[in-house]
Design a protein around this motif. Sequence first.
Motif, PDB file in Angstrom:
ATOM      1  N   LEU A  16      -0.038  -1.502  -1.558  1.00 48.46           N
ATOM      2  CA  LEU A  16       0.151  -1.171  -2.964  1.00 48.46           C
ATOM      3  C   LEU A  16       0.668  -2.375  -3.749  1.00 48.46           C
ATOM      4  CD1 LEU A  16       0.338   0.917  -5.306  1.00 48.46           C
ATOM      5  CD2 LEU A  16       2.652   1.427  -4.501  1.00 48.46           C
ATOM      6  N   LEU A  42      -4.090   0.278  -5.490  1.00 48.32           N
ATOM      7  CA  LEU A  42      -4.215   0.394  -4.037  1.00 48.32           C
ATOM      8  C   LEU A  42      -5.330  -0.538  -3.552  1.00 48.32           C
ATOM      9  CD1 LEU A  42      -4.027   4.275  -3.639  1.00 48.32           C
ATOM     10  CD2 LEU A  42      -2.251   2.607  -3.061  1.00 48.32           C
ATOM     11  N   TRP A  93      -3.897   3.393  -9.250  1.00 49.66           N
ATOM     12  CA  TRP A  93      -3.160   4.536  -8.715  1.00 49.66           C
ATOM     13  C   TRP A  93      -1.958   4.792  -9.596  1.00 49.66           C
ATOM     14  CZ3 TRP A  93       1.735   4.798  -6.052  1.00 49.66           C
ATOM     15  CH2 TRP A  93       1.982   6.017  -5.416  1.00 49.66           C
ATOM     16  N   THR A 118       1.975   3.107   5.827  1.00 50.90           N
ATOM     17  CA  THR A 118       0.854   4.043   5.859  1.00 50.90           C
ATOM     18  C   THR A 118       0.783   4.707   7.233  1.00 50.90           C
ATOM     19  OG1 THR A 118      -0.725   2.387   6.619  1.00 50.90           O
ATOM     20  CG2 THR A 118      -0.464   2.641   4.216  1.00 50.90           C
ATOM     21  N   PHE A 124       3.160  -0.256   3.081  1.00 44.86           N
ATOM     22  CA  PHE A 124       2.663   0.366   1.855  1.00 44.86           C
ATOM     23  C   PHE A 124       3.383  -0.220   0.640  1.00 44.86           C
ATOM     24  CE2 PHE A 124       2.355   4.346  -0.883  1.00 44.86           C
ATOM     25  CZ  PHE A 124       1.072   4.071  -1.301  1.00 44.86           C
TER      26      PHE A 124
END
Length: 162
Positions: A16, A42, A93, A118, A124
């Motif tokens: 991210l 993302l 996102w 993740t 992440f």
Amino acid sequence: MSVDTVEDISDDTYVLDLLTITLTPALPWLGHQVRCEMDGHLKEAVDLTRVTCNVIMKFGPVKMLDRWYPLPDLLARMGTTLSGDPRPPAGPWKQAWILRLPETVPVAEHRIRLRARTGNGKNFFALDIPVDFRRRFHPSRTNGGGGSRMFHSQRCSSVTPR
């Protein structure tokens, strides 16, 4: 509670790219709700139901909490659930949650480290959040308690400006 800044300490290896985090009200208080909006990009599809979050909360040098939570469980503890597509594709996102801050947090300055991975073990996001819980009661609207507070990430290399 006051939040001085939310530091996105992730790097280019993270899934991210976080562009902004907005808190409303700007100065949330213990036992009440705060709306947290995250806007990012993302790099690949993610199954949010399988994301795990390590929450470390420190009061000075003392570690008060160091625990891993599945993201849905962490959100449930804060009085909310996943919203939108639980398996978003790569690309823009946006996520918004209304979180309830616990009343039982000691009245002091804290540092919260939030690390997420993740379901397949990739990093992440990584956030450091210094919070001051010395203000237990509703801040006066004339003292800046209303409105929103937006934090911008310094790292947005893979996202083109809008």
